[in-house]
Motif scaffolding. Structure first.
Motif, PDB file in Angstrom:
ATOM      1  N   ASN A   1     -11.642   4.176  11.520  1.00 24.25           N
ATOM      2  CA  ASN A   1     -12.358   2.910  11.455  1.00 24.25           C
ATOM      3  C   ASN A   1     -12.448   2.194  12.808  1.00 24.25           C
ATOM      4  O   ASN A   1     -13.498   1.645  13.141  1.00 24.25           O
TER       5      ASN A   1
ATOM      6  N   LYS B   1     -11.467  -1.303   6.569  1.00 21.92           N
ATOM      7  CA  LYS B   1     -11.679  -0.507   5.356  1.00 21.92           C
ATOM      8  C   LYS B   1     -13.186  -0.359   5.096  1.00 21.92           C
ATOM      9  O   LYS B   1     -13.690  -0.697   4.028  1.00 21.92           O
TER      10      LYS B   1
ATOM     11  N   GLY C   1      -9.602   3.735   3.461  1.00 20.14           N
ATOM     12  CA  GLY C   1      -9.778   3.452   4.879  1.00 20.14           C
ATOM     13  C   GLY C   1      -9.434   4.580   5.832  1.00 20.14           C
ATOM     14  O   GLY C   1      -8.883   4.324   6.901  1.00 20.14           O
TER      15      GLY C   1
ATOM     16  N   GLU D   1       0.841  -1.179   0.000  1.00 20.48           N
ATOM     17  CA  GLU D   1       0.000   0.000   0.000  1.00 20.48           C
ATOM     18  C   GLU D   1       0.886   1.242   0.000  1.00 20.48           C
ATOM     19  O   GLU D   1       1.996   1.219   0.539  1.00 20.48           O
TER      20      GLU D   1
ATOM     21  N   GLU E   1     -11.181   1.225   0.003  1.00 18.66           N
ATOM     22  CA  GLU E   1      -9.798   0.813   0.105  1.00 18.66           C
ATOM     23  C   GLU E   1      -8.931   1.792   0.897  1.00 18.66           C
ATOM     24  O   GLU E   1      -8.014   1.394   1.608  1.00 18.66           O
TER      25      GLU E   1
END
Length: 461
Positions: A394, A345, A351, A78, A349
């Motif tokens: 999140n 997420k 997130g 990532e 994606e």
């Protein structure tokens, strides 16, 4: 150690890609404990795939006792650039994860399941957290006993488990990040006709750096009742959930302060599909206490999709919409919704934003490109539900306090995801996303546009 895991993962993926099965065996699940390979007791249900021999290893002449072996291997990278949540740096990092398991059935009434986790990351110390790396750990280890109960079946499962309910809006596997969520506790399940009902009590596992040092989080616990009724009168994949989930947390932190939290969530979910339409609609009410304050919070979440089955590429359009309550300010009642242990997420994606104090619209379009390829694109628009509350991540952490801002708009997100199911065992995915901060984030801190890229390869058997 990390390099060895990565090398093993790549080798396994290439080996699986070289020889795919001629027919479809039972499907894989993110929680491997949910899989049932007993159908392979009948040779007519076997495909001849080389890996299939590990899914049903008979231990007696009848095959009533058997062993299932398998693993998940995933390599993922990532990249984040211009993160609005300073002082996090721009970075590109890698995740490596391996999750081997063994599932032992001793007759029809006793089961022992074990799954290990190796989760390793290479990222900045400023950003690395418990969802990135935890070393080698026991991910799942439980015993399950079952017995007939009238016209149904009663089972009791105790030990370390991965748990998901409904669409994982409140209790999920956290499968997208590198370290999935485990819980320690007991679940009792009754299956009777069209009903399945669980009673459970768990403590989440607190993940730490280092090997074999993850323990139950003594500051948090979750318990409750969760029932699902199948609705075969609509179709076999439709149903209705009814649930109560209790939750306790010491020193919980919200924009309004820090205190012990005791919360009860009452909810219902209606889901299914019919004639190209699919839906997943849920309503939740939360009551309880936060220190000396009362809790009154709520959320309504919807997903509605239509698939054009008779059109080339089988395109679909979907609209997700959520209203998630926020707090009205210090004193009185705490109105911030707590999503407890949601899926990773949650809104895509990238997130960055989590399910608290939000109103959002999330349109999605996608197509099936054939030969296992799929392509989807989405946009997400975020507003604060309450101007007296901030924006949360999140896991429920406060990432930007309200700071007296009267701006409602939080930001705009866009993403595109390209996936390929090369074989039943091998999947690849790449994605790009951006998040453009709205007026609220620009008024209360950094207002840079965040860019995200991700890619992964996963192998299962």
């Amino acid at each position: 150690m990390r390099r060895a895991i990565q090398t093993a993962a790549v080798a396994s993926v290439l080996a699986a890609a070289a020889g795919s099965a001629a027919a479809e065996p039972p499907s894989f699940a993110n929680n491997r404990a949910d899989e049932d390979w007993s159908a392979l007791r009948d040779p007519a249900n076997r495909t001849g795939a080389a890996w299939e021999r590990f899914k049903f290893i008979p231990l007696d002449a009848t095959g009533e006792s058997y062993l299932t072996l398998g693993t998940d291997l995933r390599l993922r990278f990532e990249r984040y650039a211009d993160n609005f949540d300073s002082p996090k740096p721009d970075e590109t990092y890698g995740w490596a994860r391996v999750m081997p398991y063994a599932d032992l059935h001793l007759g029809s009434n006793l089961r022992v399941f074990g799954q290990m986790l190796g989760a390793f990351a290479d990222r900045s110390a400023l950003t690395e957290g418990p969802v990135d790396e935890t070393g080698a750990e026991l991910l799942q280890g439980f015993t399950e006993v079952s017995a007939p109960a009238g016209a149904g079946e009663l089972s009791v499962r105790g030990g370390r488990q991965m748990v998901a309910y409904g669409s994982e809006r409140l209790i999920g596997l956290r499968f997208g990040p590198n370290v999935p969520l485990s819980v320690d506790g007991v679940r009792t399940r009754l299956e009777l006709g069209d009903w399945t009902a669980d009673a459970f009590a768990y403590r989440p596992v607190a993940n730490e750096l280092g090997d074999f040092n993850d323990r139950s989080d003594r500051s948090r616990k979750v318990f409750g009742l969760y029932a699902t009724r199948a609705l075969p009168e609509i179709n076999p994949k439709s149903g209705l959930d009814l649930y109560w989930i209790g939750y306790e947390r010491q020193d919980a932190s919200f924009d309004s302060g820090v205190a012990d939290e005791r919360r009860h969530t009452f909810g219902t979910r209606f889901f299914g599909w019919l004639d190209g339409w699919s839906w997943n609609h849920e309503a939740m009410l939360q009551l309880g206490s936060f220190g000396r304050e009362k809790i009154l919070a709520w959320s309504v979440a919807t997903e509605t999709r239509y698939t054009f089955s008779n059109v080339p590429l089988r395109p679909f359009v979907e609209l997700k919409a959520n209203i998630i309550s926020g707090d009205g300010g210090p004193g009185g009642r705490l109105g911030t919704f707590n999503a407890l242990f949601p899926k990773g997420k949650y809104f895509g994606e990238i997130g960055l934003v989590g399910p608290a104090n939000l109103v959002n619209l999330h349109p999605v379009i996608g197509v099936s490109l054939g030969s296992g390829w799929s392509l989807s694109g989405a946009a997400v628009f975020y507003w604060r539900q309450s101007l007296e509350d901030g924006v949360y991540g999140n896991p429920g952490n406060l990432i930007r306090p309200s700071a007296g801002s009267h701006a409602r708009y939080v930001g705009t997100q866009g993403e595109v995801v390209l996936g390929w199911e090369a074989t039943q065992n091998v999947t690849l995915e790449t994605s790009y996303a951006l998040f453009d901060p709205g007026r609220f984030l620009r008024e209360t801190g950094s207002g840079k546009t965040v860019h995200f890229a991700g890619g992964e390869i996963q192998f299962r058997y």
